[in-house]
Design a protein around this motif. Sequence first.
Motif, PDB file in Angstrom:
ATOM      1  N   THR A  48      24.162 -29.962 -37.807  1.00 34.65           N
ATOM      2  CA  THR A  48      24.097 -31.360 -37.365  1.00 34.65           C
ATOM      3  C   THR A  48      23.116 -31.486 -36.213  1.00 34.65           C
ATOM      4  O   THR A  48      22.636 -30.499 -35.668  1.00 34.65           O
ATOM      5  N   LYS A  49      22.856 -32.719 -35.834  1.00 34.69           N
ATOM      6  CA  LYS A  49      21.948 -32.993 -34.720  1.00 34.69           C
ATOM      7  C   LYS A  49      22.714 -33.233 -33.426  1.00 34.69           C
ATOM      8  O   LYS A  49      22.155 -33.728 -32.454  1.00 34.69           O
ATOM      9  N   GLN A  55      29.060 -29.883 -29.527  1.00 31.31           N
ATOM     10  CA  GLN A  55      29.515 -28.922 -30.535  1.00 31.31           C
ATOM     11  C   GLN A  55      30.559 -27.971 -29.955  1.00 31.31           C
ATOM     12  O   GLN A  55      31.578 -27.693 -30.585  1.00 31.31           O
TER      13      GLN A  55
END
Length: 175
Positions: A48-49, A55
């Motif tokens: 993911t970005k 995260q």
Amino acid sequence: MSDLTSLFTDTLAKFSFRAVLSAAATLLICLVAVHLLGKLLRRLLARTKLDERIQKYLLAGVKLILYIVTVLIVAESLNIPMTSLVALLSVGSLGVTLAAEDILGNVAGGLVILSAHPFSIGDYVEVGGVAGTVHEISLNHTKLVTPDGHLVMLPNKELASYADQITKMADKMEK
């Protein structure tokens, strides 16, 4: 005190060797599952970005929840009644949540700032009458260094409410 001791002794007497062995096996399986799910989630989040800090926080939160579920599963395998414990944990967490309302507001604001990226480290911003260069963005607060060299810590709860205005200021400066 003797009532508590007898209750504890009676509870331990109910556990057979087979039940304890079964609970140990259940614990082992749950811990392996938590480890594997953690690896899987880490790989999914890497694609993911999302910001690296978000995260880490998501991974830590999911692991915490999985460990709590593990404890509940193992306790249930030992035939320990969980409904009272779950109700007690719910009331306790509500009390902690209400007591830590400002902290949780700052954490939510930090997540908004880290995910929306209204500003980055090194940007010059003016928020709520304070202007400076962004030095650090954490979950609870953001540190700005003012033009005269002072370090100012602003709560993320306040900054998140200004996020749209900060973005607009940055867009105006680019044009």
